[in-house]
Design a protein around this motif. Sequence first.
Motif, short mmCIF file in Angstrom:
data_model
loop_
_atom_site.label_atom_id
_atom_site.label_comp_id
_atom_site.label_asym_id
_atom_site.label_seq_id
_atom_site.Cartn_x
_atom_site.Cartn_y
_atom_site.Cartn_z
N ALA A 148 0.82 -1.21 0.00
CA ALA A 148 0.00 0.00 0.00
C ALA A 148 0.86 1.26 0.00
CB ALA A 148 -0.94 0.00 1.21
N GLU A 149 1.98 1.20 0.70
CA GLU A 149 2.89 2.36 0.73
C GLU A 149 3.43 2.63 -0.67
OE1 GLU A 149 4.78 5.41 2.99
OE2 GLU A 149 3.23 3.97 3.56
N ILE A 150 3.68 1.57 -1.43
CA ILE A 150 4.20 1.74 -2.79
C ILE A 150 3.11 2.26 -3.73
CG2 ILE A 150 5.14 0.52 -4.80
CD1 ILE A 150 6.46 -1.43 -2.79
N THR A 151 1.91 1.70 -3.66
CA THR A 151 0.86 2.05 -4.62
C THR A 151 0.03 3.26 -4.22
OG1 THR A 151 -0.79 0.58 -3.61
CG2 THR A 151 0.64 -0.36 -5.34
N GLY A 152 0.17 3.70 -2.95
CA GLY A 152 -0.59 4.86 -2.51
C GLY A 152 -1.99 4.54 -2.06
N HIS A 153 -2.29 3.27 -1.83
CA HIS A 153 -3.60 2.86 -1.34
C HIS A 153 -3.60 2.77 0.18
CE1 HIS A 153 -3.78 1.50 -5.54
NE2 HIS A 153 -5.09 1.61 -5.42
N ASP A 154 -4.79 2.66 0.74
CA ASP A 154 -4.94 2.35 2.15
C ASP A 154 -4.71 0.84 2.31
OD1 ASP A 154 -6.06 1.63 4.73
OD2 ASP A 154 -7.09 3.58 4.71
N ALA A 155 -3.90 0.46 3.28
CA ALA A 155 -3.63 -0.96 3.47
C ALA A 155 -4.89 -1.77 3.71
CB ALA A 155 -2.66 -1.16 4.64
N ARG A 156 -5.93 -1.12 4.25
CA ARG A 156 -7.20 -1.83 4.48
C ARG A 156 -7.90 -2.19 3.18
NH1 ARG A 156 -9.55 2.56 8.60
NH2 ARG A 156 -8.68 3.81 6.90
N ASP A 157 -7.50 -1.57 2.06
CA ASP A 157 -8.08 -1.90 0.77
C ASP A 157 -7.51 -3.21 0.22
OD1 ASP A 157 -9.58 0.42 0.78
OD2 ASP A 157 -8.07 1.56 -0.32
N TYR A 158 -6.35 -3.59 0.72
CA TYR A 158 -5.72 -4.82 0.24
C TYR A 158 -6.40 -6.04 0.86
CZ TYR A 158 -1.86 -2.91 -2.46
OH TYR A 158 -1.12 -2.30 -3.42
N PRO A 159 -6.49 -7.11 0.11
CA PRO A 159 -7.12 -8.33 0.65
C PRO A 159 -6.20 -9.04 1.62
CG PRO A 159 -6.18 -8.80 -1.48
CD PRO A 159 -5.99 -7.31 -1.25
N ARG A 160 -6.79 -9.91 2.40
CA ARG A 160 -6.00 -10.80 3.24
C ARG A 160 -5.17 -11.70 2.32
NH1 ARG A 160 -6.02 -15.95 4.93
NH2 ARG A 160 -5.29 -16.42 7.04
N LEU A 161 -3.90 -11.83 2.60
CA LEU A 161 -3.02 -12.66 1.78
C LEU A 161 -2.96 -14.06 2.36
CD1 LEU A 161 -0.14 -10.07 1.34
CD2 LEU A 161 -1.85 -10.70 -0.37
N ASP A 162 -3.06 -15.05 1.50
CA ASP A 162 -3.00 -16.43 1.95
C ASP A 162 -1.63 -16.76 2.52
OD1 ASP A 162 -5.59 -16.88 1.09
OD2 ASP A 162 -4.98 -17.79 -0.82
N ASN A 163 -1.60 -17.71 3.45
CA ASN A 163 -0.31 -18.22 3.92
C ASN A 163 0.49 -18.76 2.74
OD1 ASN A 163 -2.13 -19.03 6.65
ND2 ASN A 163 -0.12 -18.16 7.02
N ALA A 164 1.76 -18.40 2.70
CA ALA A 164 2.71 -18.83 1.67
C ALA A 164 2.46 -18.22 0.30
CB ALA A 164 2.78 -20.35 1.57
N SER A 165 1.56 -17.24 0.21
CA SER A 165 1.37 -16.54 -1.07
C SER A 165 2.53 -15.57 -1.30
CB SER A 165 0.04 -15.78 -1.09
OG SER A 165 0.04 -14.74 -0.12
N SER A 166 2.72 -15.20 -2.55
CA SER A 166 3.86 -14.36 -2.93
C SER A 166 3.39 -13.12 -3.67
CB SER A 166 4.80 -15.17 -3.84
OG SER A 166 5.88 -14.37 -4.27
N SER A 167 3.96 -11.97 -3.31
CA SER A 167 3.69 -10.70 -4.00
C SER A 167 5.02 -10.15 -4.49
CB SER A 167 3.03 -9.69 -3.04
OG SER A 167 1.81 -10.20 -2.55
N LEU A 168 5.09 -9.81 -5.76
CA LEU A 168 6.35 -9.37 -6.36
C LEU A 168 6.44 -7.85 -6.41
CD1 LEU A 168 6.64 -11.81 -9.40
CD2 LEU A 168 7.75 -12.02 -7.17
N VAL A 169 7.61 -7.33 -6.07
CA VAL A 169 7.90 -5.90 -6.25
C VAL A 169 9.23 -5.78 -6.98
CG1 VAL A 169 6.58 -5.16 -4.23
CG2 VAL A 169 9.01 -5.68 -3.99
N ARG A 170 9.35 -4.73 -7.79
CA ARG A 170 10.56 -4.54 -8.59
C ARG A 170 11.11 -3.13 -8.34
NH1 ARG A 170 12.30 -7.32 -12.94
NH2 ARG A 170 10.26 -8.27 -13.31
N LEU A 171 12.43 -3.05 -8.20
CA LEU A 171 13.10 -1.76 -8.06
C LEU A 171 13.66 -1.34 -9.41
CD1 LEU A 171 14.16 0.53 -6.22
CD2 LEU A 171 16.21 -0.88 -5.83
N THR A 172 13.14 -0.23 -9.93
CA THR A 172 13.57 0.27 -11.23
C THR A 172 13.76 1.78 -11.13
OG1 THR A 172 12.23 -1.42 -12.33
CG2 THR A 172 13.04 0.38 -13.70
N ASP A 173 14.94 2.27 -11.54
CA ASP A 173 15.22 3.71 -11.50
C ASP A 173 14.92 4.30 -10.13
OD1 ASP A 173 15.93 3.64 -14.21
OD2 ASP A 173 13.86 3.97 -14.84
#
Length: 204
Positions: A148-173
């Motif tokens: 949420a900090e990266i996308t500018g959303h409220d963290a409460r808008d994000y769904p509950r993440l399943d155990n062992a699920s993966s979310s990818l982030v990339r560092l560019t420029d």
Amino acid sequence: MLLALIRHGQTDWNLAVRMQGRTDIPLNDTGREQALIAAAALDAAPWDAVVSSPLVRARETAEIIATTIGVPLGSTYDELIEQDFGVAEGTLVAELDTRWPLRDFAGKEPDHEVGPRGIRALERIASDHAGGRVLAVAHGTLIRHTLAEITGHDARDYPRLDNASSSLVRLTDAAWRVVTVGGVDVDEALPALDGRAEPTRLAS
């Protein structure tokens, strides 16, 4: 740099739907199996390291993944630790609204501090593994706040993440970008987060 934020496997408190926070609860057998499944689901491109929160459920998940895919087990990062829920830890989630309708648990880490702490974790990992591909095992609330900090959303808008699920982030420029949320492409996830579509369950 590509970084996969992986939620740890299941614990008995997850199974009982109790607030866990920084209480150091180990994985159960299901959680260990989930870690093996998460390792098998990773893309075939080589990963450089597996790092984690210092809490035992995250560290054991990281150890299982590292052993399974043959990648070095790296450091623990205090910034990846779960949000502190203070006196609410150990409480059944179903009881929270009755006992603390404002979620103002004594000893709770303020919500607005969690996302920036997650970003500091990303920056430290990026510094230690410049240009690499790193798996970072952490915790559901910490991951949601970081995304949420990266996308500018409220963290409460994000769904509950399943155990062992993966979310990818990339560092560019010198900027972080969310690639997937719980295994779902960010372009599919963002309309739901923005309220432009019916929210869907984002699973691994």
